[in-house]
Design a protein around this motif. Structure first.
Motif, mmCIF file in Angstrom:
data_model
loop_
_atom_site.group_PDB
_atom_site.id
_atom_site.type_symbol
_atom_site.label_atom_id
_atom_site.label_comp_id
_atom_site.label_asym_id
_atom_site.label_seq_id
_atom_site.Cartn_x
_atom_site.Cartn_y
_atom_site.Cartn_z
ATOM 1 N N PHE A 176 -3.055 2.319 8.396
ATOM 2 C CA PHE A 176 -4.317 1.930 9.027
ATOM 3 C C PHE A 176 -5.428 1.571 8.030
ATOM 4 N N HIS A 177 -5.072 1.409 6.756
ATOM 5 C CA HIS A 177 -6.079 0.947 5.786
ATOM 6 C C HIS A 177 -5.349 0.370 4.572
ATOM 7 N N CYS A 178 -5.264 -0.943 4.521
ATOM 8 C CA CYS A 178 -4.549 -1.607 3.430
ATOM 9 C C CYS A 178 -5.272 -2.913 3.105
ATOM 10 N N HIS A 179 -5.400 -3.202 1.795
ATOM 11 C CA HIS A 179 -6.075 -4.433 1.359
ATOM 12 C C HIS A 179 -5.038 -5.508 1.043
ATOM 13 N N LEU A 180 -4.463 -6.099 2.078
ATOM 14 C CA LEU A 180 -3.435 -7.122 1.877
ATOM 15 C C LEU A 180 -3.920 -8.251 0.977
ATOM 16 N N GLY A 200 -13.932 -3.093 8.904
ATOM 17 C CA GLY A 200 -13.675 -2.282 7.719
ATOM 18 C C GLY A 200 -13.260 -3.159 6.552
ATOM 19 N N GLU A 201 -13.502 -2.807 5.396
ATOM 20 C CA GLU A 201 -13.978 -1.509 4.999
ATOM 21 C C GLU A 201 -15.496 -1.537 4.914
ATOM 22 N N ILE A 202 -16.131 -0.586 5.601
ATOM 23 C CA ILE A 202 -17.584 -0.437 5.512
ATOM 24 C C ILE A 202 -17.876 1.045 5.243
ATOM 25 N N LEU A 241 -12.359 7.691 9.696
ATOM 26 C CA LEU A 241 -12.754 8.006 8.328
ATOM 27 C C LEU A 241 -11.531 7.868 7.435
ATOM 28 N N HIS A 242 -11.637 6.955 6.471
ATOM 29 C CA HIS A 242 -10.505 6.645 5.603
ATOM 30 C C HIS A 242 -10.593 7.489 4.334
ATOM 31 N N TRP A 243 -9.486 8.080 3.920
ATOM 32 C CA TRP A 243 -9.392 8.880 2.675
ATOM 33 C C TRP A 243 -10.562 9.868 2.577
ATOM 34 N N THR A 253 -2.308 3.585 3.318
ATOM 35 C CA THR A 253 -1.934 3.514 1.897
ATOM 36 C C THR A 253 -3.133 3.222 1.002
ATOM 37 N N ASP A 254 -4.148 2.505 1.506
ATOM 38 C CA ASP A 254 -5.244 1.985 0.684
ATOM 39 C C ASP A 254 -4.695 1.128 -0.466
ATOM 40 N N ALA A 255 -3.495 0.617 -0.307
ATOM 41 C CA ALA A 255 -2.908 -0.256 -1.331
ATOM 42 C C ALA A 255 -3.708 -1.556 -1.395
ATOM 43 N N PRO A 256 -3.785 -2.269 -2.508
ATOM 44 C CA PRO A 256 -3.122 -1.918 -3.766
ATOM 45 C C PRO A 256 -3.898 -0.955 -4.659
ATOM 46 N N PHE A 257 -4.952 -0.309 -4.176
ATOM 47 C CA PHE A 257 -5.723 0.589 -5.043
ATOM 48 C C PHE A 257 -5.043 1.925 -5.265
ATOM 49 N N ALA A 258 -4.412 2.446 -4.213
ATOM 50 C CA ALA A 258 -3.763 3.748 -4.355
ATOM 51 C C ALA A 258 -2.316 3.597 -3.904
HETATM 52 MN MN MN Z 1 -10.016 0.767 0.635
#
Ligand code: MN
Length: 255
Positions: free
Chosen positions: A4-8, A83-85, A145-147, A193-198
């Motif tokens: 539910f949170h990925c930066h494709l 998002g992301e905000i 709320l992400h991460w 995942t918050d990929a590709p950052f994490a």
């Molecule tokens: Mn993020």
């Protein structure tokens, strides 16, 4: 599985990642960091995809991109996902916190006017301020709320407000995971995942990070991974259904 949170759009080869995610039938929220990135990112998935694209303006970019708030307000009707905000009170970004709050409040106001949005929210070192802003905009939609890494009392306050949480491996393997997860009802949790950052090794989509996150949740919930997976999928359906419920209500009682 659910991410539910990925930066494709920030992968070196986004289209290859999209193909992999679609083949694996992953439900994925593709978040963006600037309103200008939205249109191009929204074109990445195919029509039948389980990928949804969110309109964002990242708090770490608020001081450079605040002029794009107008564009955000124009694009808000094109998606149910935002998002992301959020806000970032970390050392590098705290000096822009006044501007960050101004931007965040304008985005939340835009969400309130549009209604029925799902918001993936960054709250690093600013969870109290994020919750305060959300309380001032009760009609902004469903906050996820992400991460989340804030204090336990903020987690409890967020739960009371009806917020959801998307959790990834770094959070689930942190020392505080146990005490945070004890406060968050499992009906309010999604994976990310918050990929590709994490969670990422190299340029490929980190599918293993997602299955490991499910396994970690299963440990915390003292259930089998297959049952954790089922809970998460029920959660996503329930959450998306909240919007339908709000819509049905609107039809019955048009404003
Ligand atoms: Mn993020």
């Amino acid at each position: 599985m659910i991410d539910f949170h990925c930066h494709l759009d920030l992968f070196p080869r986004p289209q290859a990642v999209v193909s992999e995610v679609e083949a694996a039938r992953i439900y994925l929220l593709s978040v963006t960091t600037t309103p200008k990135a939205f249109a191009k990112t929204a074109r990445l998935p195919t029509k039948a995809s389980r990928i949804r694209t969110a309109l964002g303006l990242h708090p770490q970019l608020a001081h450079e991109r605040h002029q794009e708030v107008e564009l955000f307000c124009r694009l808000i009707s094109e998606t149910r996902y935002v998002g992301e905000i959020g806000l970032d009170g970390g050392d590098e970004f705290a000096r822009h916190i006044v501007l960050q709050k101004e931007v965040f409040n304008r985005l939340l106001r835009s969400c309130s006017e549009a209604g029925g949005k799902f918001l993936s929210i960054h709250s690093r070192h600013a969870s109290g301020e994020v919750l305060e802003a959300l309380e001032q905009h009760p009609g902004c939609g469903t906050p996820i709320l992400h991460w989340f890494t804030g204090p336990i009392r903020d987690a409890e306050r967020a739960v009371e407000m009806g917020a959801w949480f998307s959790v990834g491996l770094p959070m689930l393997r942190s020392k505080r995971a146990g005490s945070l997860l004890a406060k968050i009802p499992r009906e309010r949790i999604l994976t990310e995942t918050d990929a590709p950052f994490a969670s990422t090794k190299g340029d490929a989509y980190p599918q293993e990070a997602l299955s490991s996150a499910v396994a970690e949740l299963a440990k915390h919930w003292k259930c089998a991974p297959v049952d954790a997976l089922e809970t998460l999928s029920v959660n996503l359906r329930t959450m998306v259904g909240l919007k339908h419920a709000a819509r049905a209500l609107q039809r019955m009682h048009p404003a």
